[in-house]
Design an enzyme around this catalytic site. Structure first.
Site, PDB file in Angstrom:
ATOM      1  CG  PHE A 109      -0.290   0.322   2.531  1.00 54.20           C
ATOM      2  CD1 PHE A 109       0.002   1.628   2.911  1.00 54.20           C
ATOM      3  CD2 PHE A 109       0.035  -0.700   3.415  1.00 54.20           C
ATOM      4  CE1 PHE A 109       0.607   1.909   4.129  1.00 54.20           C
ATOM      5  CE2 PHE A 109       0.640  -0.430   4.630  1.00 54.20           C
ATOM      6  CZ  PHE A 109       0.927   0.882   4.987  1.00 54.20           C
ATOM      7  CE  LYS A 153      -2.826  -8.847  -3.181  1.00 53.02           C
ATOM      8  NZ  LYS A 153      -3.639  -7.680  -2.672  1.00 53.02           N
ATOM      9  CD  GLU A 173      -5.825  -5.850   0.946  1.00 49.38           C
ATOM     10  OE1 GLU A 173      -5.630  -6.275   2.102  1.00 49.38           O
ATOM     11  OE2 GLU A 173      -5.035  -6.047  -0.004  1.00 49.38           O
ATOM     12  CB  SER A 176       5.036  -7.364   6.593  1.00 44.77           C
ATOM     13  OG  SER A 176       4.282  -8.529   6.288  1.00 44.77           O
ATOM     14  CB  CYS A 219      10.646  -0.425   2.863  1.00 48.21           C
ATOM     15  SG  CYS A 219       9.117  -1.093   2.195  1.00 48.21           S
ATOM     16  CD  GLU A 247       8.795  -2.596   8.476  1.00 49.77           C
ATOM     17  OE1 GLU A 247       9.209  -1.867   7.569  1.00 49.77           O
ATOM     18  OE2 GLU A 247       8.333  -3.733   8.282  1.00 49.77           O
TER      19      GLU A 247
END
Length: 400
Positions: free
Chosen positions: A150, A174, A177, A227, A282, A382
């Protein structure tokens, strides 16, 4: 009325048929932006079948002609740059400046791929050994899957699909969402650029869709960013099914500040790297290792800069926007609670920020902890939010 998104399969918008949906939000207001269909494995198969059917003809297309489609795509994105950035900022919560940077870094990969006709050339070595000549060919894999996060809805997919398409592969993406609309707009731009139907496909979904890509025998490779736990899962399941997998995972990035450092520069860098894009990067700096002799001064310099950051609607010139969802905001806030409970010194508390935005937005202000120890969850996990932890150290060697 809330819009219902579609999948994009075989060059067409395709209504979801699984009966399962999730909500995407406008993070700056907290309102539901759209209903996102969660694909079934049958819908994943349909996307892969379309991609597989389109791939032989696309692979047989002259690389120069493929590059011309990329050139047209690049032109179209530049023409819609501002509207794409506005959409991205609105659905993710980024500032407009961050959104434009997200797009630009992705377009740099497209620009690189325009040189594919040269880069795809093979190699020939005459006389590699007695009576031995060697040659290599670069050939497309087939159908490739992309599972993107995202936090960079334009840049991260564009790390992968321009290269795959330029090399003669077809793609099933993909997107997250949480903010899928940018990818859908990109799909329409590919079609307008002249990309044949089936070369670029988009399916929305959750674990069902991910597993559908990982397990499908006609998907040759998977590219993933996300992740660490999910990256491990993607790598293990994808390779088990014979796929090439690149799985880029999370991080806990440290900044080591030594006694001879320019503390003003170090403080500015900690602010920018820790709170840019609300810490949803990140490569965000989430830990500052400060040597004892300069720790007090450095913490003070960081703290005095933090009130200057405007948290709010990133389309209004604010420095930091909201987090992507209410659930993520609450998770990050729970780490602040945990840090306090563990005994860290809460220097700046971002849990109730003054914001230049709607009251329903998913707000969390910049947060600074001092005296953090390496056994605390705010150090080990994280957090992926605007939480900066200072760990005090005695020396460079201890910092390493």
């Amino acid at each position: 009325m809330v819009a219902e998104l579609t999948h994009f399969i075989g060059g067409k918008h395709v209504k979801g048929t699984s009966g399962r949906f999730t909500d995407a939000f406008w993070p700056m207001t907290g309102e539901v932006a759209s209903k996102v269909p969660l694909a079934s494995k049958a819908e994943v198969r349909a996307a892969v079948e379309n991609a597989k059917a389109a791939q032989p003809a696309w692979a047989a297309t002259n690389p120069q002609r493929r590059a011309r489609v990329l050139m047209k795509f690049l032109e179209l994105v530049h023409a819609e740059y501002d509207s794409l950035a506005e959409l991205l900022a609105k659905e993710h919560g980024k500032t407009l400046a961050d959104a434009k940077g997200d797009i630009q870094r992705g377009l740099e990969v497209v620009e690189f791929c325009i040189g594919a006709p040269h880069m795809l050339k093979g190699e020939f070595t005459d006389g590699a050994g007695p009576g031995i000549d060697m040659y290599s060919l670069r050939q497309p894999l087939g159908v490739v899957g992309i599972i993107s996060p995202f936090n960079f809805p334009a840049m991260v997919p564009m790390w992968f699909f321009p290269i795959a398409i330029a090399a003669g592969n077809t793609v099933v993406v993909k997107p997250s969402e949480k903010d899928p609309s940018a990818t859908m707009l990109i799909a329409e731009m590919w079609k307008e650029a002249g990309l044949p139907d089936g070369v670029f496909n988009v399916i929305h979904g959750d674990k069902v869709a991910v597993d559908g890509l990982l397990e499908h025998p006609d998907v040759a490779s998977i590219s993933f960013v996300g992740s660490t736990n999910i990256a491990k899962y993607i790598y293990e399941v994808g390779t088990k099914h014979g796929k090439r997998v690149q799985a880029l995972a999370g991080a806990k990035n440290h900044m080591l500040v030594l006694p001879d450092a320019d503390l003003d520069l170090a403080a500015d860098s900690a602010i920018n790297a820790g709170f840019g894009s609300a810490g949803e990067r990140c490569m965000a700096i989430s830990v500052v290792l400060a040597t004892d002799s300069i720790a007090d001064a450095l913490v003070a310099k960081i703290a005095e800069r933090m009130p200057q950051l405007r948290t709010g609607d990133g389309r209004r010139g604010c420095d930091m926007g909201p987090l992507v969802t209410g659930a993520h905001r609450d998770k990050v806030a729970s780490y602040v609670d945990a840090g306090v409970a563990a005994g860290a010194t809460l220097v700046v508390d971002g849990r109730n920020p003054d914001v230049d935005g709607e009251s329903g937005g998913f707000w969390l202000g910049p947060t600074l902890f001092d005296n953090v120890t390496t056994d605390m969850s705010i150090y080990t996990d994280e957090i992926f939010g605007p939480v900066l932890s200072v760990v005090r150290i005695k020396s460079y060697d201890e910092g390493l």
